[in-house]
Design a protein around this motif. Structure first.
Motif, PDB file in Angstrom:
ATOM      1  N   GLN A  22       1.249  -1.271   0.224  1.00 35.99           N
ATOM      2  CA  GLN A  22      -0.015   0.218  -0.424  1.00 35.99           C
ATOM      3  C   GLN A  22       0.583   1.170   0.074  1.00 35.99           C
ATOM      4  OE1 GLN A  22      -2.413  -0.561   3.659  1.00 35.99           O
ATOM      5  NE2 GLN A  22      -3.951  -1.041   1.690  1.00 35.99           N
ATOM      6  N   PHE A  23       1.720   0.637   0.646  1.00 34.03           N
ATOM      7  CA  PHE A  23       2.681   2.139   0.699  1.00 34.03           C
ATOM      8  C   PHE A  23       3.328   2.511  -0.524  1.00 34.03           C
ATOM      9  CE2 PHE A  23       7.636   4.251   2.075  1.00 34.03           C
ATOM     10  CZ  PHE A  23       6.213   5.372   2.302  1.00 34.03           C
ATOM     11  N   SER A  24       4.135   1.266  -0.691  1.00 38.89           N
ATOM     12  CA  SER A  24       4.485   1.961  -2.303  1.00 38.89           C
ATOM     13  C   SER A  24       3.469   2.026  -3.968  1.00 38.89           C
ATOM     14  CB  SER A  24       5.151   0.339  -2.574  1.00 38.89           C
ATOM     15  OG  SER A  24       5.809   0.201  -4.024  1.00 38.89           O
ATOM     16  N   SER A  25       2.650   1.268  -3.673  1.00 39.20           N
ATOM     17  CA  SER A  25       1.416   1.968  -4.123  1.00 39.20           C
ATOM     18  C   SER A  25       1.041   3.866  -4.761  1.00 39.20           C
ATOM     19  CB  SER A  25       0.550   1.467  -4.722  1.00 39.20           C
ATOM     20  OG  SER A  25      -0.234   1.567  -3.121  1.00 39.20           O
ATOM     21  N   TRP A  26       1.053   4.147  -2.889  1.00 37.29           N
ATOM     22  CA  TRP A  26       1.192   5.294  -3.020  1.00 37.29           C
ATOM     23  C   TRP A  26       2.208   5.598  -2.637  1.00 37.29           C
ATOM     24  CZ3 TRP A  26       3.146   8.803   0.627  1.00 37.29           C
ATOM     25  CH2 TRP A  26       2.342   9.823   1.115  1.00 37.29           C
ATOM     26  N   LYS A  27       2.897   6.010  -2.908  1.00 36.06           N
ATOM     27  CA  LYS A  27       4.601   7.131  -3.041  1.00 36.06           C
ATOM     28  C   LYS A  27       4.720   6.444  -4.329  1.00 36.06           C
ATOM     29  CE  LYS A  27       8.358   4.519  -2.391  1.00 36.06           C
ATOM     30  NZ  LYS A  27      10.061   3.982  -1.474  1.00 36.06           N
ATOM     31  N   ARG A  28       4.526   5.940  -5.186  1.00 39.34           N
ATOM     32  CA  ARG A  28       4.456   5.670  -7.280  1.00 39.34           C
ATOM     33  C   ARG A  28       3.738   7.138  -7.928  1.00 39.34           C
ATOM     34  NH1 ARG A  28       4.987   1.242  -7.445  1.00 39.34           N
ATOM     35  NH2 ARG A  28       3.006   0.487  -7.353  1.00 39.34           N
ATOM     36  N   GLU A  29       2.848   7.218  -6.312  1.00 37.39           N
ATOM     37  CA  GLU A  29       1.692   8.572  -7.430  1.00 37.39           C
ATOM     38  C   GLU A  29       1.565   9.852  -7.017  1.00 37.39           C
ATOM     39  OE1 GLU A  29      -1.943   7.382  -5.765  1.00 37.39           O
ATOM     40  OE2 GLU A  29      -1.774   5.306  -7.259  1.00 37.39           O
ATOM     41  N   ARG A  30       2.947   9.879  -6.464  1.00 38.51           N
ATOM     42  CA  ARG A  30       2.854  11.062  -5.716  1.00 38.51           C
ATOM     43  C   ARG A  30       4.796  11.895  -5.652  1.00 38.51           C
ATOM     44  NH1 ARG A  30      -0.574  11.959  -2.275  1.00 38.51           N
ATOM     45  NH2 ARG A  30      -1.726   9.887  -2.883  1.00 38.51           N
ATOM     46  N   PRO A  31       5.323  13.027  -5.835  1.00 38.45           N
ATOM     47  CA  PRO A  31       6.519  13.277  -5.669  1.00 38.45           C
ATOM     48  C   PRO A  31       7.397  13.049  -4.210  1.00 38.45           C
ATOM     49  CG  PRO A  31       5.315  15.467  -5.855  1.00 38.45           C
ATOM     50  CD  PRO A  31       4.048  14.070  -5.623  1.00 38.45           C
ATOM     51  N   PHE A  32       7.610  11.494  -3.796  1.00 40.07           N
ATOM     52  CA  PHE A  32       7.566  11.867  -2.860  1.00 40.07           C
ATOM     53  C   PHE A  32       8.457  12.312  -2.195  1.00 40.07           C
ATOM     54  CE2 PHE A  32       9.173   8.067   0.834  1.00 40.07           C
ATOM     55  CZ  PHE A  32       8.638   9.021   1.754  1.00 40.07           C
ATOM     56  N   TRP A  33       9.888  11.515  -2.728  1.00 40.27           N
ATOM     57  CA  TRP A  33      11.295  12.023  -2.635  1.00 40.27           C
ATOM     58  C   TRP A  33      11.509  13.907  -1.573  1.00 40.27           C
ATOM     59  CZ3 TRP A  33      13.711   8.819   0.752  1.00 40.27           C
ATOM     60  CH2 TRP A  33      13.564   7.992   0.749  1.00 40.27           C
ATOM     61  N   GLY A  34      11.664  14.113  -3.022  1.00 37.95           N
ATOM     62  CA  GLY A  34      10.977  15.697  -3.434  1.00 37.95           C
ATOM     63  C   GLY A  34      10.317  16.207  -2.018  1.00 37.95           C
ATOM     64  N   GLY A  35       8.991  15.520  -1.731  1.00 40.31           N
ATOM     65  CA  GLY A  35       8.390  16.835  -0.321  1.00 40.31           C
ATOM     66  C   GLY A  35       8.371  15.862   0.621  1.00 40.31           C
ATOM     67  N   VAL A  36       9.829  14.647   1.079  1.00 38.66           N
ATOM     68  CA  VAL A  36      10.454  14.847   2.070  1.00 38.66           C
ATOM     69  C   VAL A  36      11.839  15.165   2.239  1.00 38.66           C
ATOM     70  CG1 VAL A  36      11.365  12.814   3.290  1.00 38.66           C
ATOM     71  CG2 VAL A  36       9.337  11.758   1.997  1.00 38.66           C
ATOM     72  N   TRP A  69       9.048  15.592 -11.294  1.00 29.05           N
ATOM     73  CA  TRP A  69       8.400  14.187 -11.264  1.00 29.05           C
ATOM     74  C   TRP A  69       7.170  15.067 -11.747  1.00 29.05           C
ATOM     75  CZ3 TRP A  69       2.839  14.315  -9.734  1.00 29.05           C
ATOM     76  CH2 TRP A  69       2.539  13.192  -9.278  1.00 29.05           C
ATOM     77  N   GLU A  70       6.806  13.478 -12.613  1.00 26.26           N
ATOM     78  CA  GLU A  70       5.735  13.557 -13.415  1.00 26.26           C
ATOM     79  C   GLU A  70       5.067  12.384 -12.870  1.00 26.26           C
ATOM     80  OE1 GLU A  70       7.076  12.969 -17.138  1.00 26.26           O
ATOM     81  OE2 GLU A  70       7.934  14.728 -17.557  1.00 26.26           O
ATOM     82  N   PRO A  71       3.587  12.381 -13.341  1.00 31.38           N
ATOM     83  CA  PRO A  71       2.389  11.647 -13.017  1.00 31.38           C
ATOM     84  C   PRO A  71       2.720  10.000 -13.549  1.00 31.38           C
ATOM     85  CG  PRO A  71       0.929  12.870 -13.092  1.00 31.38           C
ATOM     86  CD  PRO A  71       2.333  13.741 -13.586  1.00 31.38           C
ATOM     87  N   PRO A  72       2.958   9.142 -13.136  1.00 34.16           N
ATOM     88  CA  PRO A  72       2.794   8.116 -13.587  1.00 34.16           C
ATOM     89  C   PRO A  72       2.056   7.703 -14.957  1.00 34.16           C
ATOM     90  CG  PRO A  72       1.975   7.431 -11.406  1.00 34.16           C
ATOM     91  CD  PRO A  72       2.005   8.648 -11.507  1.00 34.16           C
ATOM     92  N   ALA A  73       2.475   6.910 -15.858  1.00 38.26           N
ATOM     93  CA  ALA A  73       1.554   6.697 -17.414  1.00 38.26           C
ATOM     94  C   ALA A  73       0.300   5.230 -16.394  1.00 38.26           C
ATOM     95  CB  ALA A  73       2.591   6.199 -18.454  1.00 38.26           C
ATOM     96  N   GLU A  74      -0.602   5.898 -16.930  1.00 39.99           N
ATOM     97  CA  GLU A  74      -2.161   5.046 -16.435  1.00 39.99           C
ATOM     98  C   GLU A  74      -1.829   4.015 -18.126  1.00 39.99           C
ATOM     99  OE1 GLU A  74      -5.656   6.369 -15.989  1.00 39.99           O
ATOM    100  OE2 GLU A  74      -5.137   8.214 -14.814  1.00 39.99           O
ATOM    101  N   THR A  75      -1.789   2.661 -16.791  1.00 45.04           N
ATOM    102  CA  THR A  75      -2.064   1.904 -17.858  1.00 45.04           C
ATOM    103  C   THR A  75      -3.388   0.642 -17.788  1.00 45.04           C
ATOM    104  OG1 THR A  75      -1.579   0.088 -16.167  1.00 45.04           O
ATOM    105  CG2 THR A  75       0.094   0.497 -17.383  1.00 45.04           C
ATOM    106  N   GLU A  76      -3.668   0.067 -18.760  1.00 47.80           N
ATOM    107  CA  GLU A  76      -5.084  -0.079 -19.029  1.00 47.80           C
ATOM    108  C   GLU A  76      -5.152  -1.605 -18.301  1.00 47.80           C
ATOM    109  OE1 GLU A  76      -6.769  -0.250 -22.461  1.00 47.80           O
ATOM    110  OE2 GLU A  76      -6.005   2.356 -23.337  1.00 47.80           O
TER     111      GLU A  76
END
Length: 132
Positions: free
Chosen positions: A20-34, A125-132
């Motif tokens: 859950q944390f990994s998927s949450w982290k992938r959707e935002r600029p985690f290291w920049g915010g930290v 940071w760019e949002p992850p590409a949405e996959t179908e």
């Protein structure tokens, strides 16, 4: 027989939380915010430490340092909370971190450098590409 105090196995629970944390982290600029949050803490150390322990700085200096600290911290938190506005908060965090050199010594300049790095990561940071 099950009671309400039964604890699931540690490996299954920890693995689920990690995913859950990994998927949450992938959707935002985690290291920049930290890094922006850490920069805010570094910038706040100087006015708080000098004002409280040694009373070497005037009160205005401490207040200005706290204002810079709060703004850089909020830029980091908001970049994590609102990833679509990460570029705005990254630029704002960089500008405030650089300006903190004049008002709070920029956390002995280390806080300003960390703030510029964190803001740059938020801007890039760019949002992850949405996959179908």
């Amino acid at each position: 027989m099950s009671t309400r105090f039964d604890v699931p196995t540690a490996s299954a629970g920890a693995d689920g939380y990690r995913r859950q944390f990994s998927s949450w982290k992938r959707e935002r600029p985690f290291w920049g915010g930290v890094l922006l949050i850490v920069s805010g803490l570094l910038i706040g150390i100087i006015p708080l430490d000098l004002a409280v322990k040694f009373a070497l700085v005037p009160a205005e200096f401490a207040y200005i340092g706290l204002i810079f600290t709060v703004f850089v911290l909020l830029c980091g938190v908001f970049a994590l909370a609102q990833p679509e506005l990460a570029s705005f908060f990254g630029v704002a965090g960089m500008l405030i971190a650089v300006a903190s050199i004049f008002g709070a010594l920029g956390g002995f300049v280390i806080g300003s450098i960390v703030g510029v790095a964190g803001g740059s990561l938020c801007v890039a940071w760019e949002p992850p590409a949405e996959t179908e």
